[in-house]
Enzyme design. Sequence first.
Site, PDB file in Angstrom:
ATOM      1  N   GLU A 112       1.220  -1.284   0.258  1.00  0.00           N
ATOM      2  CA  GLU A 112      -0.210  -0.302   0.200  1.00  0.00           C
ATOM      3  C   GLU A 112       0.790   1.285  -0.263  1.00  0.00           C
ATOM      4  OE1 GLU A 112      -3.525   0.740  -0.523  1.00  0.00           O
ATOM      5  OE2 GLU A 112      -1.813   2.540  -0.084  1.00  0.00           O
ATOM      6  N   HIS A 539     -43.680 -11.187   8.385  1.00  0.00           N
ATOM      7  CA  HIS A 539     -44.958 -10.042   8.178  1.00  0.00           C
ATOM      8  C   HIS A 539     -45.047  -9.056   9.908  1.00  0.00           C
ATOM      9  CE1 HIS A 539     -48.039  -7.546   7.561  1.00  0.00           C
ATOM     10  NE2 HIS A 539     -48.284  -8.168   8.661  1.00  0.00           N
TER      11      HIS A 539
HETATM   12  C1  FAD Z   1     -18.310   9.488  -2.251  1.00  0.00           C
HETATM   13  C2  FAD Z   1     -18.087   7.936  -2.961  1.00  0.00           C
HETATM   14  C3  FAD Z   1     -19.031   7.453  -2.449  1.00  0.00           C
HETATM   15  C4  FAD Z   1     -18.836   5.692  -2.937  1.00  0.00           C
HETATM   16  N1  FAD Z   1     -20.025   5.194  -2.241  1.00  0.00           N
HETATM   17  C5  FAD Z   1     -19.582   3.748  -2.371  1.00  0.00           C
HETATM   18  C6  FAD Z   1     -21.078   3.128  -2.082  1.00  0.00           C
HETATM   19  O1  FAD Z   1     -21.745   3.353  -1.451  1.00  0.00           O
HETATM   20  N2  FAD Z   1     -20.644   1.987  -2.227  1.00  0.00           N
HETATM   21  C7  FAD Z   1     -19.768   1.317  -2.864  1.00  0.00           C
HETATM   22  O2  FAD Z   1     -19.379  -0.409  -3.594  1.00  0.00           O
HETATM   23  N3  FAD Z   1     -18.878   2.023  -3.750  1.00  0.00           N
HETATM   24  C8  FAD Z   1     -19.080   3.119  -3.474  1.00  0.00           C
HETATM   25  N4  FAD Z   1     -17.694   3.436  -4.231  1.00  0.00           N
HETATM   26  C9  FAD Z   1     -16.706   3.267  -4.399  1.00  0.00           C
HETATM   27  C10 FAD Z   1     -15.337   2.085  -3.881  1.00  0.00           C
HETATM   28  O3  FAD Z   1     -15.654   3.842  -3.352  1.00  0.00           O
HETATM   29  C11 FAD Z   1     -14.278   2.297  -5.232  1.00  0.00           C
HETATM   30  O4  FAD Z   1     -15.887   1.104  -6.027  1.00  0.00           O
HETATM   31  C12 FAD Z   1     -13.851   0.892  -4.507  1.00  0.00           C
HETATM   32  O5  FAD Z   1     -13.310   1.774  -3.520  1.00  0.00           O
HETATM   33  C13 FAD Z   1     -12.620   0.495  -5.258  1.00  0.00           C
HETATM   34  O6  FAD Z   1     -11.499  -0.798  -4.620  1.00  0.00           O
HETATM   35  P1  FAD Z   1     -10.567  -1.140  -5.422  1.00  0.00           P
HETATM   36  O7  FAD Z   1     -10.143  -1.666  -4.146  1.00  0.00           O
HETATM   37  O8  FAD Z   1     -10.535  -0.920  -6.358  1.00  0.00           O
HETATM   38  O9  FAD Z   1      -9.667   0.756  -4.755  1.00  0.00           O
HETATM   39  P2  FAD Z   1      -9.754   1.906  -3.998  1.00  0.00           P
HETATM   40  O10 FAD Z   1      -9.670   1.538  -2.519  1.00  0.00           O
HETATM   41  O11 FAD Z   1      -8.927   2.686  -4.615  1.00  0.00           O
HETATM   42  O12 FAD Z   1      -8.294   1.452  -3.331  1.00  0.00           O
HETATM   43  C14 FAD Z   1      -7.376   1.079  -3.759  1.00  0.00           C
HETATM   44  C15 FAD Z   1      -5.575   1.749  -3.569  1.00  0.00           C
HETATM   45  O13 FAD Z   1      -4.609   0.813  -4.434  1.00  0.00           O
HETATM   46  C16 FAD Z   1      -3.260   2.139  -3.304  1.00  0.00           C
HETATM   47  N5  FAD Z   1      -2.177   2.220  -4.461  1.00  0.00           N
HETATM   48  C17 FAD Z   1      -2.508   2.922  -5.643  1.00  0.00           C
HETATM   49  N6  FAD Z   1      -1.308   2.964  -6.766  1.00  0.00           N
HETATM   50  C18 FAD Z   1      -0.805   1.826  -6.268  1.00  0.00           C
HETATM   51  C19 FAD Z   1       1.075   1.179  -6.106  1.00  0.00           C
HETATM   52  N7  FAD Z   1       0.891   2.037  -7.510  1.00  0.00           N
HETATM   53  N8  FAD Z   1       1.379   0.792  -5.238  1.00  0.00           N
HETATM   54  C20 FAD Z   1       0.907   0.600  -3.897  1.00  0.00           C
HETATM   55  N9  FAD Z   1      -0.403   0.998  -3.695  1.00  0.00           N
HETATM   56  C21 FAD Z   1      -1.338   1.448  -4.323  1.00  0.00           C
HETATM   57  C22 FAD Z   1      -4.291   3.456  -3.237  1.00  0.00           C
HETATM   58  O14 FAD Z   1      -3.440   3.979  -2.521  1.00  0.00           O
HETATM   59  C23 FAD Z   1      -5.116   2.589  -2.553  1.00  0.00           C
HETATM   60  O15 FAD Z   1      -5.173   2.402  -1.285  1.00  0.00           O
HETATM   61  C24 FAD Z   1     -17.756   4.836  -3.206  1.00  0.00           C
HETATM   62  C25 FAD Z   1     -16.870   6.356  -4.228  1.00  0.00           C
HETATM   63  C26 FAD Z   1     -16.529   7.708  -4.219  1.00  0.00           C
HETATM   64  C27 FAD Z   1     -15.500   8.577  -4.570  1.00  0.00           C
END
Ligand code: FAD
Length: 599
Positions: A112, A539
């Site tokens: 991370e 219900h």
């Molecule tokens: C305002 C908002 C509200 C949302 N509400 C919802 C909801 O209610 N329900 C829902 O299902 N989804 C919701 N989402 C969407 C959801 O947040 C994302 O779909 C989800 O976080 C994606 O998960 P992920 O693991 O793919 O990526 P992320 O959660 O973005 O995690 C990626 C991680 O990788 C790390 N990283 C990136 N590149 C590198 C690298 N090269 N080396 C090491 N670490 C790295 C980043 O720092 C990050 O910690 C919401 C999004 C937003 C913006």
Amino acid sequence: MHSVCSQATTVPRSNFAFDSRSPASPLSKPINLRFCGLRKEAFGFSGLTHSCSSRVRCSSRGHSKEISASAGNNGTPPKSFDYDLIIIGAGVGGHGAALHAVEKGLRTAIIEGDVVGGTCVNRGCVPSKALLAVSGKMRELQNEHHMKALGLQVSAAGYDRQGVADHANNLASKIRSNLTNSMKSLGVDILTGVGTVVGPQKVKYGKVGFPDNIVTAKDIIIATGSVPFVPKGIEVDGKTVITSDHALKLESVPDWIAIVGSGYIGLEFSDVYTALGSEVTFIEALDQLMPGFDPEIGKLAQRVLINPRKIDYHTGVFATKITPAKDGKPVTIELIDAKTKEPKDTLEVDAALIATGRAPFTNGLGLENINVVTQRGFVPVDERMRVIDANGNLVPHLYCIGDANGKMMLAHAASAQGISVVEQVTGRDHVLNHLSIPAACFTHPEISMVGLTEPQAREKAEKEGFEVSVAKTSFKANTKALAENEGEGLAKLIYRPDNGEILGVHIFGLHAADLIHEASNAIALGTRIQDIKFAVHAHPTLSEVLDELFKSAKVKAPATSHGPGPSRNMLEELSYRLTMVVPEAFHNLVSSFSKAMQI
Ligand SMILES: Cc1cc2nc3c(=O)[nH]c(=O)nc-3n(C[C@H](O)[C@H](O)[C@H](O)COP(=O)(O)OP(=O)(O)OC[C@H]3O[C@@H](n4cnc5c(N)ncnc54)[C@H](O)[C@@H]3O)c2cc1C
């Protein structure tokens, strides 16, 4: 009635007060947490704490020796590995994959570059739902008519902005800490630094100013997520022109805020801001608001969530230039017609929230080292999340899950994809059915959906030559909804009348986000309407809305004699299809097979 702005307007500037507070200290112990569909055992709360299998490494110490032994030439795969699985990115996708991997006995590390929890926990689902919980309560308390109907009297409802912001921030800290603890306690090595793929089965990670470490793994999952997408011409200053990252800190509640984009993020923020007293103007490039929703549900949502609130909107326009407030001047937004590209309007508002979607975060991942070319930034993958290279070939042992692959940018989808990949690398082929993954918008009331919208279903039916039917039930007939004085709502079922297949379910109403799971599980398990309609619901509960919905569908195929169940349904389906082609012979064959299998 709301009014649709068409004139450039100057409004009084609001007083932006930005105070910052340090995050609350994280909890030291994991609590009873259910996250993204993972069982609580996966978090080590049933005697599993530190119960690493012999294959699982319980600490991050000591892999440097193996690293130097195994890290060879970048282009050739190493002969031995430091880990069975390395995940780049500790968001919910990476977290879901990591926990499942240790459960399957894999030596697992997660890299991370920022903070554990990624977007969802720190800048997405978690803080936004905390704000929405507040907006829901505020909305209810402020609704005199609603309160009177329940016989309640509330003199005045108010809020403390910093208190609300703290609630969101504290929740994010708590969940972040839970996620970190759950991984540590199960023996996942959390490696800090930015990860870069440097060759087959090989990743480098490190922090700026420190020497890089190289680690190898039999399989690698990219789970690097996404960041807010900001269109060209929009200048984000983080104070008056903001993205969701800033908005979730609730450093101000502007008197008037323009929200660019009316997808679920924009819509949720409109719920928060209007409950806290802001006026909202939506700017939407398409001709209608909420373009991703089933049109009928979208219309109803507009009638309830937009029209009666202090919200107006411009549709069919692009915001080509947005300039932050400066020197006493307000935020200015220049709009052009989305079709003709002619200048349309200039708005002056207190603040603008850019909610125009998310861009994959794949910069610096080193994909060029393994001949992978991103598509608009997304990592190309097949249906098993296997990464595809520039020549269209699968890159061995490399997967990409979550927002970075763009298949379905939702937290639980990311986690489910991660679990699916772990199933594959541990020997069970698995393809995730994305049409069974629910989505929800946590407005008041909520919107949820799974599968196809009605136009999508009709298009598919046209191509594949089957009939589509639609059934609907209203929340107005549901006892629990009426007891809560929340009868505004609709559930809609889109299905095949010939075989009872559920093509899509859309719900608008109280707790719609919780109600959708009966439908999504039915789709995932292949349960047909003629069977699920016999399932019994308590219900009075809101779940009876779906009970009514399934019961009101007119399906020609008979219920299976053994009730709901995937294997039975597959046989029924096979039997049904075969009997359509060669009536008796195949039917007998399937019946004898069923008998032999005692299904
Ligand atoms: C305002 C908002 C509200 C949302 N509400 C919802 C909801 O209610 N329900 C829902 O299902 N989804 C919701 N989402 C969407 C959801 O947040 C994302 O779909 C989800 O976080 C994606 O998960 P992920 O693991 O793919 O990526 P992320 O959660 O973005 O995690 C990626 C991680 O990788 C790390 N990283 C990136 N590149 C590198 C690298 N090269 N080396 C090491 N670490 C790295 C980043 O720092 C990050 O910690 C919401 C999004 C937003 C913006």
